[in-house]
Design an enzyme around this catalytic site. Sequence first.
Site, short mmCIF file in Angstrom:
data_model
loop_
_atom_site.label_atom_id
_atom_site.label_comp_id
_atom_site.label_asym_id
_atom_site.label_seq_id
_atom_site.Cartn_x
_atom_site.Cartn_y
_atom_site.Cartn_z
N ALA A 23 58.40 59.30 35.87
CA ALA A 23 58.29 58.48 34.67
C ALA A 23 59.59 57.77 34.31
CB ALA A 23 57.82 59.34 33.49
N CYS A 46 34.79 27.44 22.67
CA CYS A 46 34.37 28.77 23.10
C CYS A 46 32.89 28.79 23.45
CB CYS A 46 34.68 29.79 22.00
SG CYS A 46 33.98 31.44 22.30
N CYS A 49 30.98 31.24 20.68
CA CYS A 49 30.94 31.02 19.24
C CYS A 49 29.58 30.46 18.81
CB CYS A 49 32.05 30.06 18.82
SG CYS A 49 33.67 30.86 18.58
N ASN A 71 22.63 36.93 30.52
CA ASN A 71 23.82 36.36 31.15
C ASN A 71 23.45 35.12 31.96
OD1 ASN A 71 26.20 35.95 32.77
ND2 ASN A 71 26.76 38.06 32.34
N ASP A 72 24.17 34.04 31.73
CA ASP A 72 23.89 32.79 32.44
C ASP A 72 24.28 32.87 33.91
OD1 ASP A 72 22.96 31.49 30.10
OD2 ASP A 72 25.04 31.05 29.50
N HIS A 107 35.56 34.46 15.97
CA HIS A 107 36.12 34.30 17.32
C HIS A 107 37.19 35.33 17.65
CE1 HIS A 107 37.20 32.23 21.02
NE2 HIS A 107 38.47 32.22 20.63
N ASN A 140 35.16 44.55 28.85
CA ASN A 140 36.48 44.24 29.40
C ASN A 140 37.25 43.51 28.31
OD1 ASN A 140 35.80 45.23 32.00
ND2 ASN A 140 34.79 43.31 32.48
N SER A 148 36.86 36.87 30.66
CA SER A 148 36.91 35.43 30.85
C SER A 148 36.87 34.67 29.53
CB SER A 148 35.72 34.98 31.72
OG SER A 148 34.49 35.36 31.11
N HIS A 151 36.56 35.80 22.87
CA HIS A 151 35.62 36.12 21.79
C HIS A 151 35.17 37.56 21.95
CE1 HIS A 151 32.67 34.46 18.77
NE2 HIS A 151 32.19 35.68 19.00
N HIS A 153 33.28 40.55 22.72
CA HIS A 153 31.96 40.72 23.33
C HIS A 153 32.00 41.79 24.39
CE1 HIS A 153 33.86 38.31 26.50
NE2 HIS A 153 32.86 38.64 27.30
N GLN A 155 29.22 43.63 27.72
CA GLN A 155 28.11 43.32 28.61
C GLN A 155 27.20 44.53 28.79
OE1 GLN A 155 28.87 40.81 32.11
NE2 GLN A 155 31.04 40.86 31.57
N HIS A 258 28.54 56.15 29.72
CA HIS A 258 27.71 56.80 30.73
C HIS A 258 26.63 57.57 30.01
CE1 HIS A 258 30.75 56.75 34.33
NE2 HIS A 258 30.21 55.58 34.06
N HIS A 272 34.07 56.22 28.59
CA HIS A 272 35.39 56.17 29.22
C HIS A 272 36.14 54.93 28.72
CE1 HIS A 272 34.56 59.21 32.37
NE2 HIS A 272 33.33 58.71 32.38
N GLU A 291 47.40 55.25 45.96
CA GLU A 291 46.18 55.36 45.15
C GLU A 291 44.97 54.79 45.89
OE1 GLU A 291 49.49 55.08 42.03
OE2 GLU A 291 49.03 54.18 43.98
#
Length: 311
Positions: A23, A46, A49, A71-72, A107, A140, A148, A151, A153, A155, A258, A272, A291
């Site tokens: 560390a 956006c 929005c 989702n588009d 936003h 995320n 991406s 705003h 959000h 998924q 989960h 998580h 890793e």
Amino acid sequence: MNLPHRRWNPLNGEWVLVSPHRALRPWQGQVDAAQEAAALAYDPSCYLCPGNERAAGKHNPNYEGTYVFENDFPALLTHQTNPIQMGLLRSEPACGICRVLCYSPHHSIRPSTGIVDAWCEQSAELFAHPDIQSVQIFENRGAMMGASNPHPHGQIWATSFIPPELVKETNTRVLGDYWKQEWQLAERLVCSNEHWVVVVPYWAIWPFETLVIPRRAVGRLTDLEDVERETLSEILERLTARYDKLFDTSFPYTMGWHQRPNGVADFYLHAHYYPPLLRSATIRKFMVGFEMLAMPQRDITPESAAQLLRS
């Protein structure tokens, strides 16, 4: 323990190498620029929005609370492909439903209420679909984690198969005993309330990884009582506030629930949080080298991480 050692993850049966003495090593690697988005209530450019046109040409309604849409650009489609079996080459159909959940019309501000109810409603609907086995809710947060759009959000991907990470977690029933042990020891406890416990797991891989566990054994978000939904919103708000205060930045992470897949009898609901930041708002943990080729490894101990989050 300040010397190198391995810790066992009872959820998936895998080990993580802990090297506390590293560390203090100097850092001359990549340092990311601090990214703080402007606090806008509405961004005309956006895609998420209210009232705006999305990238695929559809328009959002002038929603006032949470808003869910298909989702588009989904990773999964509802129609099936043909399976392939040629020696060692094998494929099989992967179908599903992918949705985006906007947490708020604002936003820049993530609300403290409404999200949990939306998670529960979507879980109930998608688990009832005859072709769905698993429902993965995730978020995320931040450009560092691949978001991406800033705003607020998340998924929801509902799949016709059980993803490997859920298959590996065949022993989630231990979480009932695990949170009680962590509660007594208090070394890795971050925060808690009447119905929820948040800990840096003993086997954590990411520096400030956390695990959100209900005190009552339930398999899905849809099994939660109204008061448990309310206290879940409260504990998540406290956790994200601690993250943001740690390095005085909008803390990036990937988080997800989960929950019990269809056809599985015994499963303990949990969430998580996987944040990448290591030393500051601009220095992150990279999963590379040892890793990727051998096994996960961390420098700061889970106990140190929990203490920093508590303080």
